[in-house]
Motif scaffolding. Sequence first.
Motif, PDB file in Angstrom:
ATOM      1  N   ARG A  16       0.862  -1.187   0.000  1.00  0.00           N
ATOM      2  CA  ARG A  16       0.000   0.000   0.000  1.00  0.00           C
ATOM      3  C   ARG A  16       0.893   1.229   0.000  1.00  0.00           C
ATOM      4  O   ARG A  16       2.004   1.215   0.501  1.00  0.00           O
ATOM      5  N   CYS A  17       0.398   2.284  -0.575  1.00  0.00           N
ATOM      6  CA  CYS A  17       1.138   3.540  -0.688  1.00  0.00           C
ATOM      7  C   CYS A  17       1.020   4.311   0.626  1.00  0.00           C
ATOM      8  O   CYS A  17      -0.041   4.330   1.245  1.00  0.00           O
TER       9      CYS A  17
ATOM     10  N   ALA B 197       1.900   7.661   0.807  1.00  0.00           N
ATOM     11  CA  ALA B 197       1.879   9.094   0.511  1.00  0.00           C
ATOM     12  C   ALA B 197       0.737   9.771   1.267  1.00  0.00           C
ATOM     13  O   ALA B 197      -0.300   9.170   1.526  1.00  0.00           O
TER      14      ALA B 197
ATOM     15  N   ALA C 109      -2.747  12.723  -2.997  1.00  0.00           N
ATOM     16  CA  ALA C 109      -2.471  12.613  -4.427  1.00  0.00           C
ATOM     17  C   ALA C 109      -3.061  13.813  -5.157  1.00  0.00           C
ATOM     18  O   ALA C 109      -3.969  14.473  -4.651  1.00  0.00           O
TER      19      ALA C 109
ATOM     20  N   SER D 178     -11.011   2.663  -0.651  1.00  0.00           N
ATOM     21  CA  SER D 178      -9.868   1.944  -1.200  1.00  0.00           C
ATOM     22  C   SER D 178     -10.340   0.606  -1.742  1.00  0.00           C
ATOM     23  O   SER D 178     -11.446   0.155  -1.447  1.00  0.00           O
TER      24      SER D 178
ATOM     25  N   LEU E  58      -2.052  -5.016  -4.235  1.00  0.00           N
ATOM     26  CA  LEU E  58      -1.829  -3.595  -4.012  1.00  0.00           C
ATOM     27  C   LEU E  58      -3.118  -2.914  -3.578  1.00  0.00           C
ATOM     28  O   LEU E  58      -4.109  -2.954  -4.301  1.00  0.00           O
TER      29      LEU E  58
ATOM     30  N   VAL F 255      -4.991   0.389  -3.242  1.00  0.00           N
ATOM     31  CA  VAL F 255      -4.948   1.773  -3.705  1.00  0.00           C
ATOM     32  C   VAL F 255      -6.111   2.532  -3.091  1.00  0.00           C
ATOM     33  O   VAL F 255      -7.153   1.964  -2.799  1.00  0.00           O
TER      34      VAL F 255
ATOM     35  N   GLU G 107      -5.264   6.996  -6.625  1.00  0.00           N
ATOM     36  CA  GLU G 107      -3.824   7.251  -6.634  1.00  0.00           C
ATOM     37  C   GLU G 107      -3.139   6.272  -7.582  1.00  0.00           C
ATOM     38  O   GLU G 107      -3.587   5.140  -7.746  1.00  0.00           O
ATOM     39  N   GLN G 108      -2.093   6.731  -8.231  1.00  0.00           N
ATOM     40  CA  GLN G 108      -1.300   5.902  -9.124  1.00  0.00           C
ATOM     41  C   GLN G 108       0.113   5.794  -8.561  1.00  0.00           C
ATOM     42  O   GLN G 108       0.643   6.763  -8.018  1.00  0.00           O
ATOM     43  N   ILE G 109       0.719   4.632  -8.669  1.00  0.00           N
ATOM     44  CA  ILE G 109       2.077   4.414  -8.198  1.00  0.00           C
ATOM     45  C   ILE G 109       2.962   4.362  -9.440  1.00  0.00           C
ATOM     46  O   ILE G 109       2.873   3.410 -10.232  1.00  0.00           O
TER      47      ILE G 109
END
Length: 81
Positions: free
Chosen positions: A7-8, A10, A13, A28, A47, A49, A66-68
């Motif tokens: 998982r991100c 950040a 975004a 999510s 993943l 998101v 969100e994009q990784i």
Amino acid sequence: MVRVDVRCMAAGASCPGCGAWSARVHGSYLRFPADVPSAGRSVVLQLRVRRFTCRSAECGRRTFVEQIPGLTRRTASGPSG
């Protein structure tokens, strides 16, 4: 098989529609980017998101995902909008 849960982390975004920054999470879901073999084993990347709410009243987008970089990209179909 090896499963990797990702998982991100950040703080937020940028909206792809207007560029406004958002840290307000709308929800999510899980994505499963293409599986990649490693050392002869099948590797499944799970993943998580987040979907964010765009805070700009002028933007036509209400939510975005969100994009990784290097791992995910927007698609024209499906929930990854």
